[in-house]
Design a protein around this motif. Structure first.
Motif, short mmCIF file in Angstrom:
data_model
loop_
_atom_site.label_atom_id
_atom_site.label_comp_id
_atom_site.label_asym_id
_atom_site.label_seq_id
_atom_site.Cartn_x
_atom_site.Cartn_y
_atom_site.Cartn_z
N GLN A 136 37.53 -38.06 63.31
CA GLN A 136 38.93 -37.77 63.60
C GLN A 136 39.10 -36.26 63.81
O GLN A 136 38.67 -35.46 62.98
CB GLN A 136 39.82 -38.24 62.44
CG GLN A 136 41.31 -37.96 62.64
CD GLN A 136 41.87 -38.64 63.87
OE1 GLN A 136 41.94 -38.03 64.94
NE2 GLN A 136 42.24 -39.90 63.73
N THR A 137 39.66 -35.89 64.92
CA THR A 137 39.82 -34.47 65.24
C THR A 137 41.27 -34.03 65.22
O THR A 137 41.58 -32.87 65.47
CB THR A 137 39.24 -34.16 66.64
OG1 THR A 137 39.92 -34.97 67.61
CG2 THR A 137 37.75 -34.45 66.67
N ARG A 138 42.19 -34.97 64.93
CA ARG A 138 43.62 -34.64 64.93
C ARG A 138 44.25 -34.99 63.59
O ARG A 138 43.72 -35.79 62.84
CB ARG A 138 44.33 -35.39 66.06
CG ARG A 138 43.89 -34.98 67.46
CD ARG A 138 44.41 -35.94 68.50
NE ARG A 138 43.81 -37.27 68.33
CZ ARG A 138 44.20 -38.33 69.02
NH1 ARG A 138 45.20 -38.24 69.87
NH2 ARG A 138 43.61 -39.50 68.82
N ASN A 139 45.39 -34.38 63.33
CA ASN A 139 46.10 -34.70 62.09
C ASN A 139 46.49 -36.16 62.06
O ASN A 139 46.81 -36.76 63.09
CB ASN A 139 47.38 -33.86 61.99
CG ASN A 139 47.10 -32.48 61.46
OD1 ASN A 139 45.95 -32.12 61.25
ND2 ASN A 139 48.14 -31.70 61.27
N VAL A 140 46.46 -36.72 60.88
CA VAL A 140 46.88 -38.11 60.68
C VAL A 140 48.16 -38.13 59.85
O VAL A 140 48.22 -37.51 58.79
CB VAL A 140 45.77 -38.93 59.98
CG1 VAL A 140 46.27 -40.34 59.67
CG2 VAL A 140 44.53 -38.98 60.85
N GLN A 141 49.17 -38.82 60.36
CA GLN A 141 50.44 -38.96 59.66
C GLN A 141 50.51 -40.36 59.05
O GLN A 141 50.38 -41.35 59.76
CB GLN A 141 51.61 -38.75 60.62
CG GLN A 141 51.54 -37.48 61.45
CD GLN A 141 51.67 -36.24 60.59
OE1 GLN A 141 52.46 -36.21 59.65
NE2 GLN A 141 50.89 -35.21 60.89
N ASN A 182 36.57 -48.43 62.56
CA ASN A 182 36.74 -47.04 62.96
C ASN A 182 37.81 -47.02 64.03
O ASN A 182 37.60 -47.46 65.16
CB ASN A 182 35.42 -46.49 63.52
CG ASN A 182 35.51 -44.99 63.81
OD1 ASN A 182 36.60 -44.46 63.99
ND2 ASN A 182 34.37 -44.33 63.85
N LEU A 183 38.98 -46.49 63.67
CA LEU A 183 40.13 -46.48 64.59
C LEU A 183 40.70 -45.07 64.69
O LEU A 183 41.90 -44.84 64.51
CB LEU A 183 41.20 -47.47 64.09
CG LEU A 183 40.77 -48.94 64.12
CD1 LEU A 183 41.73 -49.80 63.33
CD2 LEU A 183 40.67 -49.44 65.55
N THR A 184 39.83 -44.12 65.00
CA THR A 184 40.24 -42.71 65.03
C THR A 184 41.11 -42.37 66.23
O THR A 184 41.60 -41.24 66.33
CB THR A 184 39.00 -41.81 65.03
OG1 THR A 184 38.13 -42.22 66.10
CG2 THR A 184 38.25 -41.90 63.72
N ALA A 185 41.33 -43.31 67.14
CA ALA A 185 42.23 -43.03 68.26
C ALA A 185 43.66 -42.91 67.78
O ALA A 185 44.50 -42.30 68.44
CB ALA A 185 42.12 -44.13 69.32
#
Length: 711
Positions: A598-603, A567-570
């Motif tokens: 995850q609370t932010r967009n992931v690119q 889990n690397l949602t940072a």
């Protein structure tokens, strides 16, 4: 009652009243005299754009860009009343700080009187009946004008077409606009606002900086603008010059083909490029690089372009560089700069980019340094910062992925392919290895053939990654791989925005090299989680990355060892440095950060080397993704079933592959020796299935297995 002389009353107003207030007295002062004039304050004023400039000339407006002039009418105001110069001269002659005018007392600060006198004298001089458009714009946006050598701020009023254009400029992103019918795709609401902003600036003959976060779609917003211009005038349209780093040429080519196929484009790049044609089809995009612009400075500077767009505009942040000087010589009615980092270290970088987009608007470099850079950077002057923000605000559009007003449906996964070039060294190695293939397969049995194909694929992947991996060298790493150079540039932008990133590679040895290289260029060594990492090491790496704000903001992972169970949602960016040709495996790795929590967009950035098997296999998977999910399976075994002709077409280097020139590439010997006995080593021990299928009979007698490596 106490009667005071005007000079005594002034003494009371400026000093005595304040002292009495401090002592607890309630002091009442007439409104006209409060704060040395209050509502009746004497001030200078200039009215811009109220009349044509020059006899018989049609009134020119800001719509002509920054060229030309705007009328300037100077006046004096006392409160809301216009003060004639004769009345002001009479007031000055009395030499009193308090003067009776039209039955009322007026407070006239002596210092203000001196400044106003200087303004009047200057405004009567030659050249003050008008302002340059740049000066007029800056004055109108900040609300004050200034005369050199005079500290008094002069109130600004706008009129006529100039005032109407200024009002439009302030509200450009909010002007309704529809997506061009010929655009292939659907623009998000914030991208439509970006299109409206770009279109408005170009109509007004002005330039600017599109400074959206990486991944928000600066490229497609520019393409939508060019389609919009094409639709408005299909038969006529001067060419658009688009300048970008060499590593992004392929990106632009593919984005044009994907989103704006109706726009013709011409690539001017490479050591053997032809002379730049004199004529182009309407609305043609000329794609070239900063290096070419620098070397053909006179040719490009002599042409008149319909528009100039510079991508990754931080490439011209150093105003004194030959590259920045060459770009500033380009001529066009509107110029656009694209960059996610308009200011990386110093305000002079912003000046340099705007000196291209809005020539002369911020003055020359010394005056900008004196007026803005030094006060803001050294003394944190809030007034200077406010004025600069007012000046440049309409010309910089900056949106962040973290802003929920921009993207409503957070979180979201945005996948993009990043096309990179081979350096000359890579191209030579690649071609030599492909030529060796025929010899390897000529006398091979069916079982041997499978193993040798897998070895070939591994070698070609290593070459695309970095020559040092294939040649088993320990450096140098910089400037030898187009893929590594592009990754470095993108990581610097990610770090500049304060975000974290994951980098996946399937090769342990490439991860080691990345670790060394990134330590050199970024100033810290990113942790590397691979098959040889112990459970304790693995847990500690994840904990630090997830929880420690002061820890490394980049993490390296082997695709298989780091692709599951983490889990690397940072992280908000995922880079696939070398592709695993099974989409499900890549998706699994990406989901280390794009998952619950995850609370932010992931690119997601997938690096692909142009003209090589990487690009061809990606195209196959793209066209048959659903089928690939069901049929391809794990690893690359399916590729070994191709016949010789299909395999040759797959791995051959495209004859028109765009290779980085010596001037832009590595500068290393182009004919690096091919290690004929090279083995497909370096893969993480948890990824052995790719090479483990090589039959023992094919392996060399001295093959040994050591921790983390097959060789």
């Amino acid at each position: 009652d106490l009667k005071l002389l005007p000079s005594e009353a002034w003494q009371f107003l400026t000093k005595g009243a304040a002292q009495l207030k401090e002592a607890g007295f309630l002091v009442h002062i007439p409104e006209a005299l409060a704060e040395f004039g209050g509502a009746r304050r004497l001030r200078a004023k200039v009215r811009l754009g109220a009349r044509p400039v020059g006899e018989g000339e049609v009134a020119k407006t800001v719509q002509a860009g920054l060229d030309g002039a705007v009328s300037a009418d100077w006046s004096l105001m006392l409160g809301d009343d216009k003060l004639e110069l004769e009345d002001f001269a009479q007031m000055v002659s009395l030499k009193h700080p308090l003067v009776a005018w039209k039955g009322k007392w007026v407070a006239l600060d002596p210092d203000t009187m001196k400044q106003i006198t200087a303004v009047i004298q200057a405004s009567r001089g030659a050249g003050f009946e008008s302002m340059s458009r740049g000066e007029a714009l800056a004055a109108a946006l900040t609300g004050t004008a200034r005369i050199p050598g005079v500290s008094e701020a002069i109130e600004v009023e706008v009129a006529g077409d100039f005032g109407a254009a200024l009002a439009e400029l302030k509200n450009l992103p909010d002007k309704p606009i529809t997506q061009p019918a010929s655009f292939r795709g659907e623009l998000r609401p914030y991208q439509l606002r970006g299109l409206a902003w770009l279109d408005g600036l170009t109509r007004l003959g002005l330039g600017g900086i599109l400074a959206d976060d990486m991944g928000l779609g600066k490229t497609i917003e520019v393409l939508a603008l060019l389609l919009h211009r094409q639709n408005q005038s299909p038969q006529f349209g001067p060419p658009t010059l688009l300048v970008c780093p060499t590593s992004l040429l392929g990106n632009w080519e593919r984005e044009i083909a994907k989103f704006a196929p109706s726009i013709p484009f011409f690539v001017h790049h490479g050591n053997n490029r032809d002379v730049l044609p004199q004529h182009f089809r309407p609305h043609t995009i000329i794609l070239t690089t900063y290096g070419v612009i620098r070397r053909e400075e006179e040719i490009f500077g002599a042409r008149a372009w319909g528009m100039v767009v510079v991508d990754e505009a931080q490439a011209i942040k150093n105003a004194g560089s030959a590259q920045a000087k060459a770009v500033r010589k380009l001529k066009a009615p509107c110029k656009m700069a694209l960059t996610g980092t308009p200011i990386e270290n110093r305000l002079l970088e912003l000046w340099s980019i705007l000196a291209f987009a809005l020539p002369g608007y911020l003055g020359n470099e010394p005056s900008f340094r004196e007026r803005f850079a030094t006060p803001i950077e050294k003394y944190r002057d809030p007034d200077a910062a406010t004025e600069l923000r007012q000046r440049v605000g309409p010309f910089i559009l900056r949106r962040l992925k973290t802003d929920r007003n921009i993207i409503q449906d957070l979180p979201e996964k945005n996948e993009m392919k990043v096309y990179t070039q081979l350096t000359k060294e890579q191209a030579v190695l690649y071609q030599a290895r492909v030529e060796q293939m025929d010899k390897d397969l000529a006398a091979a049995t069916s079982i041997e053939r499978r193993g040798r194909i897998l070895a070939l694929l591994t070698h070609l992947k290593q070459i695309c990654n970095h020559p040092s991996q294939f040649l088993k060298q320990q450096g140098p790493y910089k400037s030898r791989s187009g893929k590594l150079e592009r990754l470095t540039d993108m990581l610097e932008e990610v770090l500049e925005s304060g975000e974290k990133a994951l980098i996946f590679t399937q090769f342990k040895e490439m991860g080691d090299r990345l670790q060394i290289h990134l330590d050199e260029v970024l100033g810290f060594e990113p942790p590397f989680l691979h098959g040889g990492s112990t459970r304790e090491q693995r847990d500690e790496m994840v904990r630090v990355f997830q929880e420690d704000e002061d820890g490394p903001r980049v993490m390296l992972l082997s695709l298989k060892a780091g692709g599951v169970g983490l889990n690397l949602t940072a992280a908000t960016h995922v880079f696939h440095f070398d592709r695993w040709w099974n989409p499900a495996v890549e998706d699994q790795a990406t989901d280390r950060t794009y998952r619950i929590g995850q609370t932010r967009n992931v690119q997601v950035h997938k690096l692909i080397t142009m003209g090589t098997l990487e690009e061809k296999i990606d195209a196959m998977l793209e066209s048959k993704r659903d089928l690939a999910d069901r049929v391809v399976g794990t690893g690359e075994g399916w590729l070994t079933e191709l016949d010789d002709d299909a395999l040759r077409r797959l791995v051959s280097l495209e004859p028109d592959a765009d290779i980085m020139s010596d001037e832009e590439g590595n500068g290393l010997p182009s004919a690096a020796p091919l290690p004929m006995a090279a083995d497909p080593d370096g893969m993480d021990e948890e990824e052995e299935e790719t090479v483990a299928v090589v039959p023992k009979a094919v392996r060399k007698p001295r093959t040994v297995k050591r921790k983390g490596v097959i060789s």
